[in-house]
Write a protein that holds these residues in place. Structure first.
Motif, mmCIF file in Angstrom:
data_model
loop_
_atom_site.group_PDB
_atom_site.id
_atom_site.type_symbol
_atom_site.label_atom_id
_atom_site.label_comp_id
_atom_site.label_asym_id
_atom_site.label_seq_id
_atom_site.Cartn_x
_atom_site.Cartn_y
_atom_site.Cartn_z
ATOM 1 N N UNK A 77 0.828 -1.208 0.000
ATOM 2 C CA UNK A 77 0.000 0.000 0.000
ATOM 3 C C UNK A 77 0.862 1.257 0.000
ATOM 4 N N UNK A 78 0.309 2.300 -0.558
ATOM 5 C CA UNK A 78 1.017 3.577 -0.607
ATOM 6 C C UNK A 78 1.143 4.135 0.805
ATOM 7 N N UNK A 79 2.317 4.655 1.135
ATOM 8 C CA UNK A 79 2.512 5.219 2.467
ATOM 9 C C UNK A 79 1.870 6.592 2.594
ATOM 10 N N UNK A 80 1.532 7.226 1.470
ATOM 11 C CA UNK A 80 0.916 8.548 1.534
ATOM 12 C C UNK A 80 -0.601 8.461 1.663
ATOM 13 N N UNK A 81 -1.212 7.332 1.279
ATOM 14 C CA UNK A 81 -2.658 7.191 1.371
ATOM 15 C C UNK A 81 -3.068 6.929 2.819
ATOM 16 N N UNK A 82 -4.105 7.634 3.314
ATOM 17 C CA UNK A 82 -4.556 7.390 4.678
ATOM 18 C C UNK A 82 -5.108 5.972 4.807
ATOM 19 N N UNK A 83 -4.876 5.347 5.941
ATOM 20 C CA UNK A 83 -5.351 3.991 6.175
ATOM 21 C C UNK A 83 -6.759 4.012 6.740
ATOM 22 N N UNK A 84 -7.545 2.994 6.388
ATOM 23 C CA UNK A 84 -8.907 2.882 6.886
ATOM 24 C C UNK A 84 -8.906 2.240 8.262
ATOM 25 N N UNK A 85 -9.598 2.859 9.188
ATOM 26 C CA UNK A 85 -9.797 2.308 10.527
ATOM 27 C C UNK A 85 -11.295 2.220 10.745
ATOM 28 N N UNK A 86 -11.833 0.995 10.986
ATOM 29 C CA UNK A 86 -13.280 0.888 11.191
ATOM 30 C C UNK A 86 -13.714 1.740 12.385
ATOM 31 N N UNK A 87 -14.795 2.493 12.235
ATOM 32 C CA UNK A 87 -15.255 3.308 13.361
ATOM 33 C C UNK A 87 -15.785 2.419 14.484
ATOM 34 N N UNK A 88 -15.680 2.888 15.711
ATOM 35 C CA UNK A 88 -16.183 2.132 16.860
ATOM 36 C C UNK A 88 -17.286 2.937 17.534
ATOM 37 N N UNK A 89 -18.309 2.252 18.031
ATOM 38 C CA UNK A 89 -19.421 2.965 18.674
ATOM 39 C C UNK A 89 -18.955 3.724 19.918
ATOM 40 N N UNK A 90 -19.558 4.868 20.150
ATOM 41 C CA UNK A 90 -19.278 5.647 21.362
ATOM 42 C C UNK A 90 -19.892 4.913 22.546
ATOM 43 N N UNK A 91 -19.424 5.193 23.760
ATOM 44 C CA UNK A 91 -20.012 4.543 24.934
ATOM 45 C C UNK A 91 -21.523 4.746 24.979
ATOM 46 N N UNK A 92 -22.240 3.663 25.166
ATOM 47 C CA UNK A 92 -23.694 3.714 25.218
ATOM 48 C C UNK A 92 -24.368 3.623 23.860
ATOM 49 N N UNK A 93 -23.599 3.657 22.781
ATOM 50 C CA UNK A 93 -24.154 3.565 21.428
ATOM 51 C C UNK A 93 -24.032 2.140 20.905
ATOM 52 N N UNK A 94 -24.984 1.741 20.072
ATOM 53 C CA UNK A 94 -24.944 0.399 19.502
ATOM 54 C C UNK A 94 -24.081 0.335 18.255
ATOM 55 N N UNK A 95 -24.118 1.411 17.443
ATOM 56 C CA UNK A 95 -23.382 1.421 16.185
ATOM 57 C C UNK A 95 -22.569 2.705 16.030
ATOM 58 N N UNK A 96 -21.546 2.619 15.182
ATOM 59 C CA UNK A 96 -20.791 3.795 14.740
ATOM 60 C C UNK A 96 -21.009 3.897 13.241
ATOM 61 N N UNK A 97 -21.009 5.104 12.709
ATOM 62 C CA UNK A 97 -21.358 5.307 11.300
ATOM 63 C C UNK A 97 -20.187 5.859 10.509
ATOM 64 N N UNK A 98 -20.025 5.302 9.301
ATOM 65 C CA UNK A 98 -19.070 5.823 8.326
ATOM 66 C C UNK A 98 -19.873 6.274 7.120
ATOM 67 N N UNK A 99 -19.609 7.482 6.640
ATOM 68 C CA UNK A 99 -20.252 7.968 5.422
ATOM 69 C C UNK A 99 -19.342 7.661 4.244
ATOM 70 N N UNK A 100 -19.928 7.252 3.122
ATOM 71 C CA UNK A 100 -19.091 6.994 1.970
ATOM 72 C C UNK A 100 -19.858 6.682 0.707
ATOM 73 N N UNK A 101 -19.191 6.943 -0.426
ATOM 74 C CA UNK A 101 -19.705 6.478 -1.714
ATOM 75 C C UNK A 101 -19.523 4.968 -1.727
ATOM 76 N N UNK A 102 -20.559 4.232 -2.048
ATOM 77 C CA UNK A 102 -20.473 2.774 -2.174
ATOM 78 C C UNK A 102 -20.650 2.457 -3.647
#
Length: 196
Positions: A77-102
């Motif tokens: 992978x390119x060292x200049x491209x940002x790496x993807x980190x899956x979002x994690x839910x905040x305390x007390x939340x069931x899900x965390x959300x990522x916005x994106x073009x699919x």
């Protein structure tokens, strides 16, 4: 009187020699222990120096040794491209959300669908790219809430039902809901966002 003094000195010398032969003096014992301690310290320093030199040599070789050559089939992978980190839910939340073009959806064997996600961030209602692009392989039955994708009619579908519409390039914006273990639980069309 001279003879008596000479005799006393001889007897004293013999007695001292006898004591030395039977048990060494305390000072000699202390000196012997000190010598043994010094020898042990020298031996420990010598062996420690050898171990340290070996560790430095092995560490230096591991830094100098070249890594595996990148191949066309497995590019690094390119060292200049940002790496993807899956979002994690905040305390007390069931899900965390990522916005994106699919987009780039491909149906795979075993009831799976691979999609590409171009991550976006919400800036006052406008979707702005973050530069992070990653792929996800999801179960074909992953729930998808749609609206514009379904011709303006809000509804619930499964991912395998919208593969054909998600095959092309980035067009549809979704909110992807991740659970605490980094798995996507659902996709919701982000119709409320304006795409930049």
């Amino acid at each position: 009187m001279v003879e008596k003094t000479g005799l006393d000195e001889r007897l004293a010398d013999l007695a001292a020699d006898g004591r030395l032969g039977a048990a060494p003096l305390a000072a000699e014992q202390i000196r012997a222990r000190g010598d043994r301690r010094r020898r042990r310290k020298r031996a420990a320093r010598a062996s420690g120096g050898v171990l340290l030199a070996a560790a430095v040599l092995v560490g230096g070789l591991s830094l100098v040794r070249p890594g595996p050559e990148p191949t066309a089939a497995d590019p690094s992978p390119s060292t200049s491209a940002p790496l993807f980190v899956p979002p994690t839910p905040a305390p007390g939340e069931e899900y965390a959300t990522e916005l994106g073009h699919v987009y780039g959806a491909v149906a795979l064997d075993g009831g799976r669908v691979r999609v590409t996600v171009q991550q976006l961030r919400d800036e006052r209602g406008t979707a702005v790219p973050t530069g992070v692009v990653h792929e996800l392989t999801l179960p074909a039955v992953t729930p998808v809430e749609v609206r514009e994708l379904a011709g303006g009619n809000p509804g619930d579908m499964r991912l395998d039902e919208v593969v054909d519409r998600l095959r092309t390039g980035p067009r549809w914006v979704f909110a992807l809901d991740y659970d605490g273990e980094g798995r996507v639980q659902s996709l919701r069309e982000a119709h409320w966002l304006t795409v930049e």
